[in-house]
Design a protein around this motif. Structure first.
Motif, PDB file in Angstrom:
ATOM      1  N   LYS A   1     -59.564  11.911  79.520  1.00 51.52           N
ATOM      2  CA  LYS A   1     -59.989  11.141  79.482  1.00 51.52           C
ATOM      3  C   LYS A   1     -60.438  11.119  80.652  1.00 51.52           C
ATOM      4  CE  LYS A   1     -59.715   6.591  78.610  1.00 51.52           C
ATOM      5  NZ  LYS A   1     -60.038   6.327  79.211  1.00 51.52           N
TER       6      LYS A   1
ATOM      7  N   SER B   1     -62.769   6.525  87.553  1.00 57.43           N
ATOM      8  CA  SER B   1     -62.873   5.089  87.641  1.00 57.43           C
ATOM      9  C   SER B   1     -61.082   4.230  88.032  1.00 57.43           C
ATOM     10  CB  SER B   1     -63.565   5.033  86.179  1.00 57.43           C
ATOM     11  OG  SER B   1     -62.300   4.988  85.507  1.00 57.43           O
ATOM     12  N   LYS B   2     -61.971   2.911  88.357  1.00 56.53           N
ATOM     13  CA  LYS B   2     -60.788   1.971  88.868  1.00 56.53           C
ATOM     14  C   LYS B   2     -59.847   2.293  87.761  1.00 56.53           C
ATOM     15  CE  LYS B   2     -60.598   0.011  93.029  1.00 56.53           C
ATOM     16  NZ  LYS B   2     -60.720   0.854  93.515  1.00 56.53           N
ATOM     17  N   GLU B   3     -60.497   2.601  85.969  1.00 52.02           N
ATOM     18  CA  GLU B   3     -59.653   1.801  84.953  1.00 52.02           C
ATOM     19  C   GLU B   3     -59.163   3.470  84.845  1.00 52.02           C
ATOM     20  OE1 GLU B   3     -60.836   2.195  80.150  1.00 52.02           O
ATOM     21  OE2 GLU B   3     -62.267   1.600  81.549  1.00 52.02           O
ATOM     22  N   ASP B   4     -59.550   4.404  85.381  1.00 50.57           N
ATOM     23  CA  ASP B   4     -59.013   5.825  84.424  1.00 50.57           C
ATOM     24  C   ASP B   4     -57.807   6.063  85.679  1.00 50.57           C
ATOM     25  OD1 ASP B   4     -60.763   6.742  82.610  1.00 50.57           O
ATOM     26  OD2 ASP B   4     -61.291   8.005  84.430  1.00 50.57           O
ATOM     27  N   GLN B   5     -57.871   4.841  87.368  1.00 52.06           N
ATOM     28  CA  GLN B   5     -56.885   5.305  88.156  1.00 52.06           C
ATOM     29  C   GLN B   5     -55.520   4.357  87.658  1.00 52.06           C
ATOM     30  OE1 GLN B   5     -58.159   3.618  91.773  1.00 52.06           O
ATOM     31  NE2 GLN B   5     -60.599   5.150  91.716  1.00 52.06           N
ATOM     32  N   LYS B   6     -55.704   3.157  87.233  1.00 52.31           N
ATOM     33  CA  LYS B   6     -54.690   2.747  86.371  1.00 52.31           C
ATOM     34  C   LYS B   6     -54.033   3.806  85.645  1.00 52.31           C
ATOM     35  CE  LYS B   6     -56.256  -2.073  87.044  1.00 52.31           C
ATOM     36  NZ  LYS B   6     -57.719  -2.521  85.817  1.00 52.31           N
ATOM     37  N   GLU B   7     -54.955   3.531  84.425  1.00 51.42           N
ATOM     38  CA  GLU B   7     -54.139   4.506  83.269  1.00 51.42           C
ATOM     39  C   GLU B   7     -53.561   5.890  83.839  1.00 51.42           C
ATOM     40  OE1 GLU B   7     -55.961   6.093  79.793  1.00 51.42           O
ATOM     41  OE2 GLU B   7     -57.035   4.651  79.227  1.00 51.42           O
TER      42      GLU B   7
END
Lengths: 395, 155
Positions: free
Chosen positions: A140, A161-167
């Motif tokens: 990812k 990205s912010k979203e990847d960090q969350k994942e």
């Protein structure tokens, strides 16, 4: 007593350097081990002298399929030092996160292999399933499960990205839960402790004299970790413990690796939390000024060393690399002495976290009669498990 | 004075031929060149007096008429000393350092196979890393070696 010599290898695809062990036995006891290395020498150092600095990143990333990021980071650090560029902070943090994710999948892979070699296949299934979480994350955030291609000279090629960090954080929470369970297994499961304790012992003094590195050294009480001693990427801004152990055996090496998993979770969380905004790469001229630089990196298996010499052109004069396995070879040979043949699979596996399932032929020659038989790695593993079952170790 | 400069001062104090030769390229990185005949003396000093008792690796360089050998030594605080000697290519003899660092064996075998160095005192053992049938006198990390030379020899 009859002396028997057993050649193991040469194809030994698990190691970065496939090798051929020649084991001399007296009864069950390993008396002497000699080694022939170099079967998979691909001439990468020579090939580097014919490619540009940029092309070499991709070549060096393929030195190893498990710790590919380790080699590419170690190399770009040396080139950046020669070019005199300052890599943006955010890029250093991304390198740290990818590096620690790599350590996670490498140690989880090792844990499974170690379980498999001693006949504890449940552990193998569990840890390899968990490892998939990391591999999916890599797909990812970098686009690739192996050879992530994240590094470039002067920074990294992709942002997280912010979203990847969350994942990443969700995955880390899940893996931490699982690792706590593995620690419980490693410290409470009596069969496992009995099987791994006092196997492949190597003293602190021997480790120091052979120059062994990584978890193998730390399991013999050698308090050394390049991330702390010669910090690179963002490690100087992150707090973590260097895990050591004084068991000096395969059990100790297991405890060090599961302990390091816990530290990696904490490093990833800190890196995500403290990651500054900003650019992820700076422009570096194609031609690198004349000079020489040496760079070190704490790969999952131990210290990677890259030396780069430049001559002012866009092609390096010399690239020299030393992977951790080569530093550990002398130590393994010593570790095997005076242990049983049945211990060989786990002792060898204990220094090598990427033991693949590819078979390798082992021929056993009886010295007195000259009779020989062929045994593959699978049979040796089964022999080892049966041998211990007769002695009460059963998973 | 920072640690790198301290190491530099210590070295110059004991070996005045190193005066002006020691280069600190960045934090924790020290480079210097020195004469071959003083190697053992300097190694012993580095190991016993200032605790550089970890050998990272040995690098060999083809420098035209000479072969450069770099010993990368480090210690607990992460400082690396990159000590370089040069030997003539037509008589590339060095002494083994396996008496100081048993782990140096494979690094020295690389110098033998890839650059054609002769290492005196290196214990008997299988070659590394080239195959047994490799043509004699071909050293792939020398600059004049090209891979097509191998095809002509072996076929």
């Amino acid at each position: 007593m009859d002396r028997v010599v057993i050649p193991i290898g040469p194809q030994h695809p698990a190691l970065k350097e496939p090798e051929s062990f020649r084991v001399t036995l007296e009864g069950e006891k390993i008396k002497e081990v000699s080694l022939r290395l170099g079967y998979n020498h691909r001439g990468i150092e020579k090939a580097c002298e014919a490619r540009t600095y940029m092309q070499n990143i991709y070549l060096l990333e393929r030195v190893c399929g498990i710790c590919s990021h380790s080699h590419s980071t170690c190399y770009v650090q040396a080139v950046e030092d020669l070019a005199g560029v300052e890599v943006p902070k955010r890029a250093l943090y991304i390198r740290t996160i990818v590096g620690e994710l790599e350590r996670l999948h490498s140690h989880l892979l090792w844990l499974g292999v170690a379980g498999h070699e001693i006949g504890f296949d449940t552990l193998f299934m569990y840890s390899w399933r968990d490892r998939e979480i990391v591999m999916d994350l890599f797909a990812k955030i970098t686009g690739n499960r192996v050879n992530y291609g994240i590094n470039t000279i002067g920074g990294v090629r992709r942002d997280i990205s912010k979203e990847d960090q969350k994942e990443i954080l969700i995955a880390v929470d899940k893996l931490e839960e699982r690792t706590k369970y593995y620690i419980k297994v490693a410290t409470q499961e009596v069969t496992l402790i009995k099987r791994l304790s006092n196997v492949g012992k190597l003293s602190h003094a021997d480790i120091e004299s052979f120059g062994a590195v990584g978890p193998v050294a730390r399991a013999s009480g050698v308090d050394r970790d390049i991330r702390r001693d010669d910090p690179y990427a963002a490690y100087d801004e992150i707090s973590f413990k260097v895990i050591t152990d004084n068991n000096e055996d395969v059990y100790g090496r297991t405890l060090v690796r599961v302990g390091e998993l816990m530290e990696s979770y904490s490093i990833i969380r800190q890196a995500i939390k403290n990651m500054p905004d900003g650019p992820i790469t700076v422009k570096v001229p194609r031609k690198i000024p004349e000079g020489e630089s040496i760079s070190r990196y704490e790969a999952p298996r131990g210290e990677d060393v890259h030396y780069v010499k430049s001559n002012g052109s866009d092609i390096p004069e010399r690239v020299k690399l030393r992977a951790p396995t080569l530093a550990n070879i002398k130590a393994v040979l010593k570790m095997l002495e005076n242990y049983n043949l049945a211990d060989l699979p786990i002792i060898v596996a204990a220094i090598d976290p990427c033991f693949s399932c590819t078979d390798r032929a082992i021929s056993i020659t009886k010295l007195d009669t000259g009779r020989s038989e062929i045994m593959d790695w699978k049979s040796l593993r089964e022999y080892s498990i049966e041998w211990y079952k007769k002695r009460g170790i059963r998973f | 004075m920072n640690i790198e400069e301290e190491v530099q001062q210590e070295l110059i104090k004991s070996f005045n031929f190193l005066d002006g030769k020691i280069r600190i390229s960045r934090i924790r990185r020290i480079f210097f060149e020195m004469p071959v005949d003083k190697l053992e003396e300097v190694l012993e000093f580095l190991m016993d007096k200032i605790h550089f008792n970890i050998l990272c690796t040995i690098t060999g360089l083809d420098e035209g008429i000479t072969i450069g050998i770099l010993y990368h030594l480090t210690r607990k605080d992460g400082v690396i000393i990159n000590l370089k000697i040069s030997i003539p290519k037509d008589n590339p003899k060095i002494k083994t350092i396996t008496n100081y660092f048993p782990g140096a064996e494979y690094y020295e075998r690389e110098l033998v196979d890839l650059l054609g160095a002769e290492v005196e005192g290196l214990p008997e053992g299988p070659r590394y890393p080239l195959p047994d049938g490799w043509p004699e006198g071909q050293y792939p990390l020398r600059k004049d070696w090209k891979s097509d030379m191998l095809g002509k020899e072996s076929k």
